[in-house]
Design an enzyme around this catalytic site. Structure first.
Site, short mmCIF file in Angstrom:
data_model
loop_
_atom_site.label_atom_id
_atom_site.label_comp_id
_atom_site.label_asym_id
_atom_site.label_seq_id
_atom_site.Cartn_x
_atom_site.Cartn_y
_atom_site.Cartn_z
N ASP A 110 61.93 -5.26 1.76
CA ASP A 110 61.11 -4.89 0.61
C ASP A 110 61.78 -3.83 -0.26
O ASP A 110 61.91 -4.00 -1.45
CB ASP A 110 59.72 -4.41 1.07
CG ASP A 110 59.78 -3.32 2.14
OD1 ASP A 110 60.88 -2.95 2.59
OD2 ASP A 110 58.70 -2.82 2.54
N ASP A 113 65.61 2.50 0.66
CA ASP A 113 65.31 3.92 0.41
C ASP A 113 66.45 4.77 0.96
O ASP A 113 67.48 4.91 0.32
CB ASP A 113 63.95 4.23 1.05
CG ASP A 113 63.47 5.64 0.74
OD1 ASP A 113 63.94 6.22 -0.26
OD2 ASP A 113 62.63 6.17 1.48
N PHE A 162 57.26 7.05 -4.34
CA PHE A 162 56.67 6.25 -3.27
C PHE A 162 55.79 5.16 -3.89
O PHE A 162 54.85 5.44 -4.62
CB PHE A 162 55.86 7.12 -2.31
CG PHE A 162 55.65 6.43 -0.99
CD1 PHE A 162 56.61 6.50 0.01
CD2 PHE A 162 54.52 5.65 -0.77
CE1 PHE A 162 56.45 5.82 1.22
CE2 PHE A 162 54.35 4.97 0.43
CZ PHE A 162 55.31 5.06 1.42
N ASP A 169 53.30 -0.59 2.06
CA ASP A 169 52.12 0.15 2.50
C ASP A 169 52.33 1.66 2.46
O ASP A 169 53.45 2.15 2.39
CB ASP A 169 51.78 -0.21 3.95
CG ASP A 169 52.76 0.44 4.94
OD1 ASP A 169 53.97 0.24 4.79
OD2 ASP A 169 52.30 1.18 5.84
N ARG A 175 48.87 -3.03 1.23
CA ARG A 175 49.80 -4.17 1.29
C ARG A 175 49.29 -5.36 0.49
O ARG A 175 50.07 -6.16 -0.02
CB ARG A 175 50.00 -4.62 2.74
CG ARG A 175 50.77 -3.64 3.61
CD ARG A 175 51.21 -4.34 4.88
NE ARG A 175 51.61 -3.42 5.94
CZ ARG A 175 52.82 -2.88 6.06
NH1 ARG A 175 53.75 -3.14 5.17
NH2 ARG A 175 53.10 -2.07 7.06
P1 IMP Z 1 64.91 3.24 4.65
O1 IMP Z 1 65.28 2.99 6.08
O2 IMP Z 1 64.67 4.69 4.35
O3 IMP Z 1 65.85 2.59 3.65
O4 IMP Z 1 63.48 2.64 4.41
C1 IMP Z 1 63.23 1.35 4.52
C2 IMP Z 1 61.79 1.06 4.85
O5 IMP Z 1 60.91 2.17 4.64
C3 IMP Z 1 61.33 -0.03 3.94
O6 IMP Z 1 61.59 -1.29 4.49
C4 IMP Z 1 59.86 0.27 3.82
O7 IMP Z 1 59.14 -0.35 4.85
C5 IMP Z 1 59.74 1.76 3.98
N1 IMP Z 1 59.67 2.41 2.64
C6 IMP Z 1 60.64 3.08 1.98
N2 IMP Z 1 60.23 3.51 0.78
C7 IMP Z 1 58.94 3.08 0.67
C8 IMP Z 1 57.97 3.19 -0.38
O8 IMP Z 1 58.18 3.76 -1.46
N3 IMP Z 1 56.76 2.62 -0.12
C9 IMP Z 1 56.46 1.98 1.04
N4 IMP Z 1 57.35 1.83 2.03
C10 IMP Z 1 58.59 2.39 1.85
MG MG Z 2 59.42 -2.12 5.61
#
Ligand code: IMP
Ligand code: MG
Length: 193
Positions: A110, A113, A162, A169, A175
């Site tokens: 999705d 980040d 965010f 979510d 969601r």
């Molecule tokens: P990362 O490991 O920090 O890259 O984050 C990845 C996961 O964190 C994504 O697959 C999302 O499930 C969740 N995530 C990161 N940013 C957001 C956001 O802004 N809203 C909701 N879920 C997020």
């Molecule tokens: Mg996720």
């Protein structure tokens, strides 16, 4: 739920238009390949469902579950994941990986980040000896990442905010919103709600 959003970023028609383009690109690139799509759940659920229905190629779908936020608005850096593999290859590791030996793997997530999740998922899949691995994300935040992740296909680039809706979510809510929007900051800061 709409009242909890600061603003809507992408409504349903905008998302679907972008998916038309992404799907056309993917369908062209994977024309004579043995494609296995790996969906990173739960956040990518709507994205995967809408995207795959636009790709008229024979493909396999595997799903894996990941948790990295643990109900907070910032990643913990610790990524816990499990495959719901239909045909586990074992591989000697702790995680039963899907059988992707010699296949062309496309990971769908999705939002990118910190990069922790996709870096870990990609590394795990590399040990399963696919022919190729690419990454497709619906959203990518403009920010410095803890782990660099190359995205081969990208829906939209967004600011470091965010976002919720269309699968994404906050504490398992929002969601089912059919659009993507920025959650009001004060809701992120409320303890234990
Ligand atoms: P990362 O490991 O920090 O890259 O984050 C990845 C996961 O964190 C994504 O697959 C999302 O499930 C969740 N995530 C990161 N940013 C957001 C956001 O802004 N809203 C909701 N879920 C997020
Ligand atoms: Mg996720």
């Amino acid at each position: 739920m709409r009242g909890d959003l600061e603003r809507v970023l992408f409504d349903q028609p905008a998302i679907h238009r972008r998916l038309d383009d992404l799907a056309a690109q993917i369908s062209n690139d994977y024309r004579d390949c043995d494609l296995t799509v790996i969906a990173v759940l739960h956040g990518s659920l709507m994205f995967v469902a809408d995207l795959l229905r636009r790709i008229p190629l024979p493909l396999k779908l595997e799903c894996l579950s990941v948790a990295s936020y643990h109900g907070k608005a910032h990643t913990s850096g610790e990524v816990i994941f499990k495959f719901a593999a239909t045909s586990p290859s074992g591989g000697g590791g702790q995680i039963p990986l899907p059988d992707v030996v010699g296949r062309d793997v496309l990971i769908l997530d999705d939002v990118l980040d910190s990069g922790h999740t996709l870096a870990v998922v990609r590394e795990a899949l590399e040990t399963a000896k696919p022919r190729s691995i690419r990454v497709c994300v619906l959203l990518s935040k403009k920010k410095q990442r803890a782990r660099e992740v190359v995205t081969d296909y990208l829906g939209f680039e967004i600011e470091d905010e965010f976002v919720v809706g269309y699968g994404l979510d906050f504490k398992e809510r929002y969601r089912n919103l059919p659009y993507i929007g920025v959650l009001r900051k004060e809701l992120l800061e409320q303890p234990g709600k």
